[in-house]
Design a protein around this motif. Sequence first.
Motif, PDB file in Angstrom:
ATOM      1  N   ARG A 196      32.966  34.702  38.086  1.00 12.16           N
ATOM      2  CA  ARG A 196      33.876  34.337  39.165  1.00 12.16           C
ATOM      3  C   ARG A 196      33.963  32.819  39.282  1.00 12.16           C
ATOM      4  O   ARG A 196      32.944  32.135  39.431  1.00 12.16           O
ATOM      5  CB  ARG A 196      33.389  34.918  40.490  1.00 12.16           C
ATOM      6  CG  ARG A 196      33.434  36.429  40.546  1.00 12.16           C
ATOM      7  CD  ARG A 196      32.977  36.933  41.910  1.00 12.16           C
ATOM      8  NE  ARG A 196      32.938  38.394  41.955  1.00 12.16           N
ATOM      9  CZ  ARG A 196      32.495  39.103  42.992  1.00 12.16           C
ATOM     10  NH1 ARG A 196      32.057  38.463  44.084  1.00 12.16           N
ATOM     11  NH2 ARG A 196      32.489  40.415  42.949  1.00 12.16           N
ATOM     12  N   SER A 197      35.168  32.315  39.227  1.00 15.46           N
ATOM     13  CA  SER A 197      35.382  30.887  39.440  1.00 15.46           C
ATOM     14  C   SER A 197      35.061  30.566  40.900  1.00 15.46           C
ATOM     15  O   SER A 197      35.647  31.144  41.817  1.00 15.46           O
ATOM     16  CB  SER A 197      36.827  30.515  39.114  1.00 15.46           C
ATOM     17  OG  SER A 197      37.039  29.138  39.312  1.00 15.46           O
ATOM     18  N   THR A 198      34.112  29.661  41.107  1.00 12.81           N
ATOM     19  CA  THR A 198      33.614  29.369  42.451  1.00 12.81           C
ATOM     20  C   THR A 198      33.748  27.879  42.729  1.00 12.81           C
ATOM     21  O   THR A 198      33.200  27.043  42.003  1.00 12.81           O
ATOM     22  CB  THR A 198      32.139  29.788  42.579  1.00 12.81           C
ATOM     23  OG1 THR A 198      32.009  31.176  42.243  1.00 12.81           O
ATOM     24  CG2 THR A 198      31.626  29.566  43.991  1.00 12.81           C
ATOM     25  N   THR A 199      34.490  27.552  43.776  1.00 12.58           N
ATOM     26  CA  THR A 199      34.682  26.159  44.169  1.00 12.58           C
ATOM     27  C   THR A 199      33.711  25.811  45.289  1.00 12.58           C
ATOM     28  O   THR A 199      33.613  26.529  46.285  1.00 12.58           O
ATOM     29  CB  THR A 199      36.126  25.919  44.643  1.00 12.58           C
ATOM     30  OG1 THR A 199      37.028  26.237  43.583  1.00 12.58           O
ATOM     31  CG2 THR A 199      36.322  24.462  45.044  1.00 12.58           C
ATOM     32  N   VAL A 215      33.898  23.022  40.466  1.00 13.12           N
ATOM     33  CA  VAL A 215      34.233  24.408  40.152  1.00 13.12           C
ATOM     34  C   VAL A 215      33.275  24.915  39.071  1.00 13.12           C
ATOM     35  O   VAL A 215      33.126  24.295  38.017  1.00 13.12           O
ATOM     36  CB  VAL A 215      35.687  24.556  39.668  1.00 13.12           C
ATOM     37  CG1 VAL A 215      36.000  26.022  39.376  1.00 13.12           C
ATOM     38  CG2 VAL A 215      36.658  24.000  40.716  1.00 13.12           C
ATOM     39  N   TYR A 216      32.618  26.030  39.358  1.00 11.72           N
ATOM     40  CA  TYR A 216      31.683  26.647  38.417  1.00 11.72           C
ATOM     41  C   TYR A 216      32.046  28.110  38.220  1.00 11.72           C
ATOM     42  O   TYR A 216      32.591  28.754  39.132  1.00 11.72           O
ATOM     43  CB  TYR A 216      30.248  26.578  38.952  1.00 11.72           C
ATOM     44  CG  TYR A 216      29.699  25.186  39.138  1.00 11.72           C
ATOM     45  CD1 TYR A 216      29.031  24.540  38.110  1.00 11.72           C
ATOM     46  CD2 TYR A 216      29.835  24.520  40.361  1.00 11.72           C
ATOM     47  CE1 TYR A 216      28.516  23.266  38.276  1.00 11.72           C
ATOM     48  CE2 TYR A 216      29.325  23.243  40.541  1.00 11.72           C
ATOM     49  CZ  TYR A 216      28.661  22.627  39.490  1.00 11.72           C
ATOM     50  OH  TYR A 216      28.165  21.364  39.672  1.00 11.72           O
ATOM     51  N   ASP A 217      31.703  28.631  37.065  1.00  9.35           N
ATOM     52  CA  ASP A 217      31.803  30.069  36.826  1.00  9.35           C
ATOM     53  C   ASP A 217      30.471  30.703  37.203  1.00  9.35           C
ATOM     54  O   ASP A 217      29.429  30.380  36.614  1.00  9.35           O
ATOM     55  CB  ASP A 217      32.128  30.365  35.356  1.00  9.35           C
ATOM     56  CG  ASP A 217      33.580  30.108  35.020  1.00  9.35           C
ATOM     57  OD1 ASP A 217      34.414  30.148  35.952  1.00  9.35           O
ATOM     58  OD2 ASP A 217      33.885  29.856  33.839  1.00  9.35           O
TER      59      ASP A 217
END
Length: 284
Positions: free
Chosen positions: A158-161, A172-174
């Motif tokens: 999930r792309s997480t900001t 932004v991290y996966d």
Amino acid sequence: MSIDAVPSTAADSRSEFHEEWQQWHRRHEEARADPHGFLAVTGLHWLTPAPQQFPDVPGEWHTGDDGPVVILGEDEQLVVDGRQIRGRHEFGPIAERAGLTVGIDGGVLEVARRGGHDILRPRRPDHPLRAGYRGTPTYPPHPRWVLSGRFVPFDSPRSTTVGAAVEGLTHVYDAPGQIEFAVDGVPLRLTAFNGGTPGSLSVLFTDATSGVTTYPANRALTVGAPDEQGRVTLDFNRAANLPCAYTDFATCPLPPAENRLPVAVEAGEKIPYERLADDPAGRS
């Protein structure tokens, strides 16, 4: 206080546990106090398309789609990959969270990209924050804070900001999944990011000690790769401060909102002395 800890034989032993923790903490402190580590950072400069000069960095700098560019004066130079550079030098595009280190008079210069921006961070070993560093206070290590957990992967990352220590900046991290565990029988979970080594995980979190005895913005915990059943170990004795706990020249990520634990994790590193003393060298 009852905590769901990893089963272990009592003799296995407290002395071995403390010695391993001391070795970890010693290595961590040595890396932190490296002559060109984060305690040596003297400034944070944001590059723009318009040429700029900075008092602690040689040359005139700008950036754009082709990456950072410097134009050095007649008496200025950089050392890039062991070569002396004079005049104009193009660094090329830099990937997010990547960077390179070049030599400058009296130290080094980090040329990097953070949150979609190209930045410069000079590092000098004689910076007062590093020169006066006296170590980081910690909670006494205790086996009760070595907890068992289970990694639950998402169907897809999930792309997480998340926010950053610098106002207005985001990262932004996966996120590959979450870690489930319990404290005092209370079920908890933390969103995990990929760690620095293959298969490992990294967790950013705050808890009820944040802003009281530990740094308010964040702490970080490295978690080893899950086994075939997804089992992991969370050793909160190794909860560590990020660079922003020491210097305002850091762009550290903040924890995802769901990683604000409602319990007091009385383990790991505490607020640095520099922040407690409101040392200008650490807060400039």
